[in-house]
Design a protein around this motif. Structure first.
Motif, mmCIF file in Angstrom:
data_model
loop_
_atom_site.group_PDB
_atom_site.id
_atom_site.type_symbol
_atom_site.label_atom_id
_atom_site.label_comp_id
_atom_site.label_asym_id
_atom_site.label_seq_id
_atom_site.Cartn_x
_atom_site.Cartn_y
_atom_site.Cartn_z
ATOM 1 N N ASN A 30 -45.566 24.437 -87.158
ATOM 2 C CA ASN A 30 -46.755 24.414 -86.301
ATOM 3 C C ASN A 30 -47.394 25.792 -86.189
ATOM 4 O O ASN A 30 -48.531 25.930 -85.743
ATOM 5 C CB ASN A 30 -46.415 23.899 -84.898
ATOM 6 C CG ASN A 30 -45.283 24.671 -84.257
ATOM 7 O OD1 ASN A 30 -44.146 24.539 -84.682
ATOM 8 N ND2 ASN A 30 -45.589 25.493 -83.268
ATOM 9 N N LEU A 33 -44.936 31.502 -90.374
ATOM 10 C CA LEU A 33 -44.709 31.373 -91.823
ATOM 11 C C LEU A 33 -44.653 29.917 -92.258
ATOM 12 O O LEU A 33 -45.128 29.567 -93.350
ATOM 13 C CB LEU A 33 -43.395 32.072 -92.187
ATOM 14 C CG LEU A 33 -43.429 33.594 -92.037
ATOM 15 C CD1 LEU A 33 -42.021 34.167 -91.991
ATOM 16 C CD2 LEU A 33 -44.210 34.212 -93.183
ATOM 17 N N ARG A 54 -40.957 21.026 -82.964
ATOM 18 C CA ARG A 54 -40.416 20.595 -81.669
ATOM 19 C C ARG A 54 -41.536 20.297 -80.674
ATOM 20 O O ARG A 54 -41.285 19.721 -79.619
ATOM 21 C CB ARG A 54 -39.448 21.630 -81.107
ATOM 22 C CG ARG A 54 -40.046 22.967 -80.804
ATOM 23 C CD ARG A 54 -39.033 23.873 -80.143
ATOM 24 N NE ARG A 54 -39.496 25.250 -80.120
ATOM 25 C CZ ARG A 54 -38.868 26.217 -79.515
ATOM 26 N NH1 ARG A 54 -37.753 25.989 -78.878
ATOM 27 N NH2 ARG A 54 -39.351 27.446 -79.544
ATOM 28 N N LEU A 84 -34.167 21.786 -83.103
ATOM 29 C CA LEU A 84 -32.884 22.252 -83.629
ATOM 30 C C LEU A 84 -31.915 22.675 -82.530
ATOM 31 O O LEU A 84 -30.771 23.007 -82.823
ATOM 32 C CB LEU A 84 -33.106 23.414 -84.605
ATOM 33 C CG LEU A 84 -33.862 23.068 -85.891
ATOM 34 C CD1 LEU A 84 -34.248 24.332 -86.640
ATOM 35 C CD2 LEU A 84 -33.043 22.167 -86.805
ATOM 36 N N ASN A 109 -37.297 26.513 -92.348
ATOM 37 C CA ASN A 109 -37.948 27.750 -91.926
ATOM 38 C C ASN A 109 -37.773 28.036 -90.427
ATOM 39 O O ASN A 109 -37.754 29.182 -90.009
ATOM 40 C CB ASN A 109 -39.444 27.615 -92.279
ATOM 41 C CG ASN A 109 -40.315 28.532 -91.464
ATOM 42 O OD1 ASN A 109 -40.410 29.725 -91.749
ATOM 43 N ND2 ASN A 109 -40.943 28.005 -90.405
ATOM 44 N N TYR A 195 -29.890 38.311 -83.647
ATOM 45 C CA TYR A 195 -30.775 37.698 -84.651
ATOM 46 C C TYR A 195 -30.361 38.105 -86.079
ATOM 47 O O TYR A 195 -30.166 37.234 -86.935
ATOM 48 C CB TYR A 195 -32.247 38.043 -84.344
ATOM 49 C CG TYR A 195 -33.196 37.642 -85.439
ATOM 50 C CD1 TYR A 195 -33.502 36.303 -85.668
ATOM 51 C CD2 TYR A 195 -33.792 38.602 -86.265
ATOM 52 C CE1 TYR A 195 -34.371 35.934 -86.705
ATOM 53 C CE2 TYR A 195 -34.655 38.244 -87.285
ATOM 54 C CZ TYR A 195 -34.947 36.904 -87.498
ATOM 55 O OH TYR A 195 -35.795 36.536 -88.513
ATOM 56 N N CYS A 228 -43.367 40.121 -91.164
ATOM 57 C CA CYS A 228 -44.694 39.485 -91.166
ATOM 58 C C CYS A 228 -45.205 39.284 -89.742
ATOM 59 O O CYS A 228 -44.418 39.124 -88.805
ATOM 60 C CB CYS A 228 -44.604 38.084 -91.790
ATOM 61 S SG CYS A 228 -43.878 38.068 -93.408
ATOM 62 N N SER A 230 -46.286 37.057 -86.899
ATOM 63 C CA SER A 230 -45.974 35.680 -86.510
ATOM 64 C C SER A 230 -45.627 35.730 -85.031
ATOM 65 O O SER A 230 -45.733 36.777 -84.397
ATOM 66 C CB SER A 230 -44.789 35.133 -87.318
ATOM 67 O OG SER A 230 -43.574 35.662 -86.814
ATOM 68 N N ARG A 234 -41.860 36.959 -79.986
ATOM 69 C CA ARG A 234 -42.375 36.655 -78.637
ATOM 70 C C ARG A 234 -41.414 37.089 -77.540
ATOM 71 O O ARG A 234 -41.834 37.412 -76.455
ATOM 72 C CB ARG A 234 -42.738 35.172 -78.505
ATOM 73 C CG ARG A 234 -41.610 34.209 -78.739
ATOM 74 C CD ARG A 234 -42.112 32.778 -78.828
ATOM 75 N NE ARG A 234 -42.091 32.342 -80.232
ATOM 76 C CZ ARG A 234 -42.446 31.145 -80.657
ATOM 77 N NH1 ARG A 234 -42.879 30.254 -79.821
ATOM 78 N NH2 ARG A 234 -42.378 30.835 -81.921
HETATM 79 N N1 LIG Z 1 -41.888 37.061 -89.133
HETATM 80 C C1 LIG Z 1 -41.041 37.852 -89.765
HETATM 81 O O1 LIG Z 1 -41.243 39.063 -89.853
HETATM 82 C C2 LIG Z 1 -39.818 37.261 -90.416
HETATM 83 C C3 LIG Z 1 -39.077 38.066 -91.263
HETATM 84 C C4 LIG Z 1 -37.948 37.541 -91.884
HETATM 85 C C5 LIG Z 1 -37.589 36.226 -91.653
HETATM 86 N N2 LIG Z 1 -38.329 35.462 -90.811
HETATM 87 C C6 LIG Z 1 -37.896 34.065 -90.608
HETATM 88 O O2 LIG Z 1 -38.993 33.227 -90.835
HETATM 89 C C7 LIG Z 1 -38.814 31.994 -90.150
HETATM 90 C C8 LIG Z 1 -40.114 31.617 -89.446
HETATM 91 O O3 LIG Z 1 -40.354 32.572 -88.452
HETATM 92 P P1 LIG Z 1 -41.807 33.073 -88.033
HETATM 93 O O4 LIG Z 1 -41.810 34.527 -88.225
HETATM 94 O O5 LIG Z 1 -42.864 32.255 -88.649
HETATM 95 O O6 LIG Z 1 -41.726 32.822 -86.460
HETATM 96 P P2 LIG Z 1 -42.586 31.906 -85.466
HETATM 97 O O7 LIG Z 1 -44.016 32.184 -85.643
HETATM 98 O O8 LIG Z 1 -41.955 32.150 -84.142
HETATM 99 O O9 LIG Z 1 -42.268 30.432 -85.974
HETATM 100 C C9 LIG Z 1 -41.003 29.873 -85.766
HETATM 101 C C10 LIG Z 1 -41.089 28.382 -85.878
HETATM 102 O O10 LIG Z 1 -39.785 27.829 -85.586
HETATM 103 C C11 LIG Z 1 -39.943 26.840 -84.595
HETATM 104 N N3 LIG Z 1 -38.752 26.656 -83.776
HETATM 105 C C12 LIG Z 1 -38.180 27.541 -82.920
HETATM 106 N N4 LIG Z 1 -37.153 26.953 -82.284
HETATM 107 C C13 LIG Z 1 -37.071 25.685 -82.745
HETATM 108 C C14 LIG Z 1 -36.241 24.593 -82.467
HETATM 109 N N5 LIG Z 1 -35.285 24.647 -81.532
HETATM 110 N N6 LIG Z 1 -36.436 23.429 -83.127
HETATM 111 C C15 LIG Z 1 -37.425 23.321 -84.044
HETATM 112 N N7 LIG Z 1 -38.273 24.330 -84.348
HETATM 113 C C16 LIG Z 1 -38.090 25.495 -83.697
HETATM 114 C C17 LIG Z 1 -41.101 27.341 -83.749
HETATM 115 O O11 LIG Z 1 -41.604 26.295 -82.942
HETATM 116 P P3 LIG Z 1 -42.370 26.642 -81.553
HETATM 117 O O12 LIG Z 1 -43.717 27.149 -81.933
HETATM 118 O O13 LIG Z 1 -42.385 25.329 -80.848
HETATM 119 O O14 LIG Z 1 -41.560 27.679 -80.850
HETATM 120 C C18 LIG Z 1 -42.044 27.781 -84.843
HETATM 121 O O15 LIG Z 1 -42.689 26.671 -85.401
HETATM 122 C C19 LIG Z 1 -37.632 32.216 -89.221
HETATM 123 O O16 LIG Z 1 -36.476 31.608 -89.779
HETATM 124 C C20 LIG Z 1 -37.466 33.719 -89.207
HETATM 125 O O17 LIG Z 1 -36.138 34.100 -88.959
HETATM 126 C C21 LIG Z 1 -39.434 35.946 -90.192
#
Ligand SMILES: NC(=O)c1ccc[n+]([C@@H]2O[C@H](COP(=O)([O-])OP(=O)(O)OC[C@H]3O[C@@H](n4cnc5c(N)ncnc54)[C@H](OP(=O)(O)O)[C@@H]3O)[C@@H](O)[C@H]2O)c1
Length: 318
Positions: A30, A33, A54, A84, A109, A195, A228, A230, A234
């Motif tokens: 939603n 990434l 979720r 999750l 993801n 984390y 990135c 994102s 938060r």
């Molecule tokens: N951004 C970075 O710099 C970075 C770097 C390396 C790796 N990553 C990895 O990339 C992935 C995506 O992260 P992002 O940066 O795009 O963060 P994000 O914008 O916070 O997106 C995270 C997503 O995961 C969902 N989520 C969180 N808890 C959940 C649950 N209990 N059940 C189902 N969905 C859930 C969130 O839903 P809600 O919107 O409802 O909370 C959101 O859709 C993660 O695995 C993160 O560890 C990110």
């Protein structure tokens, strides 16, 4: 230095491999990434694209936004509920997804970077969401991925979004008799490293289970999207916000490695992808060490006990 070079100089290739005829699932799509990867999958012709979220309202808004920017037909994208932090939700999602005719890509993801200790399903919630439920979902859907490989003579992908921060933790818990019990002990928790530790656990588990999937037709790989923009930070403080201001990639650029991993060849099986390429040499020194191998076996052994309690028999799906 590798981190700075990658962030400031390298731009992963724009995805062009088509996903026509394929069914793609992206968890946590939603926002962030996951949403940008989903936009690529829609643009690249996926026949069915499931946004596993979720928050259904946020998922529907993402669907509209992706449809508007890609002109994909409204029948392609579906929004399904997945939380999750609840095994029941993971099982309900897996049961529904198992009735799909095929699954070509399961892009896991969704993840959190929690700042406070809280439990979900009896374990610290970062571990429950990023590790336990992520692998519970993977194992529950493996039969469908394997069946897709056989029936459609294709190579389905199980792609897990990890991070280079898997190398930014000392992870003393691996020496404890039960890694997960140690991580669930609030009094001993180093939450600064929680984390990164969850991302290291993903890496260790994948390296332990990938050999068991050799010959199954399923490609299991994992990836680092880079730092990135994102909503992941938060719950984090100003430090990360400032670092992101100077160094972070646009979300869409980070999402390219998710899409590249979901179409990478068999050479990516069990491997780490970064900047849209297999870069297995760039896993952390600990992961490559003898201790890292021992830790991977130990973590998998304890995780499989937890998964068996959540769903008896599930580890036989490997
Ligand atoms: N951004 C970075 O710099 C970075 C770097 C390396 C790796 N990553 C990895 O990339 C992935 C995506 O992260 P992002 O940066 O795009 O963060 P994000 O914008 O916070 O997106 C995270 C997503 O995961 C969902 N989520 C969180 N808890 C959940 C649950 N209990 N059940 C189902 N969905 C859930 C969130 O839903 P809600 O919107 O409802 O909370 C959101 O859709 C993660 O695995 C993160 O560890 C990110």
């Amino acid at each position: 230095m590798g981190f700075l070079y990658s962030q400031l100089v390298v731009k992963p290739a724009y995805p062009t491999t088509m996903f026509s005829g394929m069914t793609v699932i992206v968890t946590g799509s939603n926002t962030g990434l996951g949403k940008e990867a989903a936009r690529h999958f829609a643009r690249l012709g996926a026949s069915k694209l499931i946004l596993a979220v979720r928050n259904i309202k946020a998922g529907e808004a993402a669907k509209k936004d992706i449809e508007a920017t890609t002109q994909c037909p409204s029948s392609v994208i579906e929004v399904w509920s997945l939380d999750l932090s609840s095994y029941d939700s993971v099982k309900a999602f897996a049961s529904r997804a198992s009735s799909l005719p095929r699954i070509d890509v399961l892009c896991e993801n969704a993840g959190i970077a929690a700042s406070k200790f809280q439990l979900a399903e009896g374990h610290e919630r970062t571990i429950t969401v990023n590790v336990i439920s992520t692998f519970l979902l993977a194992l529950l859907l493996l039969p469908k991925l394997k069946a897709t490989a056989k029936e459609f003579k294709t190579e389905p992908h199980l792609t897990i979004v990890s991070s280079e921060v898997h190398g930014w933790t000392k992870f003393p818990e691996w020496k404890e008799p039960n890694v997960f019990k140690a991580l669930d002990d609030e009094s001993k928790s180093n939450f600064e490293e929680r984390y990164p530790t969850s991302k290291l656990l993903e890496v260790l588990v994948i390296r332990a289970i990938a050999p068991k999937l050799a010959g199954s037709g399923v490609i299991l790989n994992y990836l680092n999207p880079g730092l990135c923009h994102s909503e992941l930070s938060r719950e984090a403080g100003w430090g990360l916000t400032i670092m992101k201001f100077f160094l972070a990639r646009p979300t869409e650029v980070g999402s390219r490695t998710l899409v590249a991993s979901a179409s990478a060849g068999p050479e990516s099986h069990g491997k780490y992808m970064s900047d849209a390429k297999v870069e297995d040499d760039n896993v952390s020194p600990f992961v490559k060490s003898e201790d890292g191998k021992k830790a991977a076996d130990k973590v998998w052994s304890k995780l499989s006990e937890i998964l068996e309690r959540a769903q008896p028999g599930v580890t036989k799906n490997l």
